[in-house]
Design an enzyme around this catalytic site. Sequence first.
Site, PDB file in Angstrom:
ATOM      1  N   ALA A  55       0.787  -1.649   0.154  1.00 60.84           N
ATOM      2  CA  ALA A  55       0.186  -0.084  -0.050  1.00 60.84           C
ATOM      3  C   ALA A  55       0.596   1.510   0.368  1.00 60.84           C
ATOM      4  O   ALA A  55       0.861   2.236  -0.911  1.00 60.84           O
ATOM      5  CB  ALA A  55      -0.729  -0.084   1.323  1.00 60.84           C
ATOM      6  N   ASN A  77      -6.330  -6.674   4.605  1.00 59.44           N
ATOM      7  CA  ASN A  77      -5.024  -6.805   4.085  1.00 59.44           C
ATOM      8  C   ASN A  77      -4.541  -8.650   3.395  1.00 59.44           C
ATOM      9  O   ASN A  77      -6.337  -8.856   3.405  1.00 59.44           O
ATOM     10  CB  ASN A  77      -4.036  -6.892   5.407  1.00 59.44           C
ATOM     11  N   LYS A  78      -3.165  -8.304   3.210  1.00 55.97           N
ATOM     12  CA  LYS A  78      -3.668  -9.539   1.954  1.00 55.97           C
ATOM     13  C   LYS A  78      -4.989 -11.193   2.414  1.00 55.97           C
ATOM     14  O   LYS A  78      -4.907 -11.417   3.680  1.00 55.97           O
ATOM     15  CB  LYS A  78      -1.978  -9.890   2.077  1.00 55.97           C
ATOM     16  N   ASP A  85      -3.510  -2.919   4.050  1.00 54.67           N
ATOM     17  CA  ASP A  85      -3.921  -1.837   3.318  1.00 54.67           C
ATOM     18  C   ASP A  85      -4.870  -1.226   3.317  1.00 54.67           C
ATOM     19  O   ASP A  85      -5.144  -0.201   1.971  1.00 54.67           O
ATOM     20  CB  ASP A  85      -4.230  -2.630   1.989  1.00 54.67           C
TER      21      ASP A  85
END
Length: 367
Positions: free
Chosen positions: A55, A253-254, A243
């Site tokens: 990010a 997030n991922k 992110d």
Amino acid sequence: MRIRGQAFRTIFVADDGWTVRVIDQTRLPFELEFQELRSAEQAAVAIQDMVVRGAPLIGITAAYGVALGLRSDPGDANLARVLALLGATRPTAVNLRWALARMEQALRAVTPAARMERAYAEAALMADEDAATCEAIGRHGLPLLERLALQKGRRRLNVLTHCNAGWLACVDWGTALAPVYKAHDAGMDLHVWVDETRPRNQGAALTAFELGAHGVAHTVIADNAGGHLMQRGAVDVCIVGTDRTTATGDVANKIGTYLKALAAYDNGVPFYVALPSSTLDWTLQDGVRDIPIEERAAREITHVAGRAPDGTRVAVEVVAPGSPAANPAFDVTPARLVTGLITERGVCEASAAGLRSLFPEAPGAAT
Ligand code: MRU
């Protein structure tokens, strides 16, 4: 940070004074190569194809992309076109929107003739600020790790992280890994469990690479191993990046992060999220409902990229031919599963009140 003793940043302006150079993350961990960006279009493709990712770095690349895009035409119409082009590259990381809004504000305040110079200056300032912010995240995260190490009687501290939220995701230092680097540099005995992070394997390729380059002890694990290791007491703390984080502390997030948070909760393992304030989306209250989740190409699931024995890069097929694949790239961890947020201003509870206590000036922050 350093690779084989040499200091690097992920993005910088080349010696010609205008070309933007980035570490090509699609070549890591096997080759350290740079890609040169000379137009907004090239910057957009670099973001979309994950030559640069993470990010904070996406935001800074977009800022430089604006500067590149104004070289041929600094007028209002082209500025709007370039902002739209870069803004459409990836949907989840809010740093992209943040960086473009800041560039737009700085550039609309000056005449077209002054814009290009102003754009490079603003992008450079944002890059320096990102590095300083991540360093501060490391400083604020270090005492947390020191406390946990003390509780453990100073035996080796085991940290688990997911995806790559190290310096390769930022300009320097990283978010989740900044406290790890600070602790390592201070002489703490620590070890990092690195989730491989399917489908793009940012953990196996990037986190392992940068931890190794810095000399931090680490072990790569299959994404599904985290819960088991937590049950066995082999994880003292999880730290991940994000992110986009809502005003109420929900964290995107991922993909796979949510499952780690659930396992951490079930096993009483502290689960921290590290972020610069540029990752906060003050307009959102409910992350599960409102954060847009990027859907990436099915090929990232059906194929795995790697190095063949002869050194060439290959992508091999791993899914039954003809089977459809879905690829949501992020998930949302509700604030109730997050022990705390580590920011450049300090550590706070993952809640509206916690965030408000660190960022009282934030526009429309939830109460
Ligand atoms: O899809 P990516 O690689 O751009 O995803 C970004 C990430 O690396 C993570 O989600 C990360 O943990 C947060 S960004 C510091």
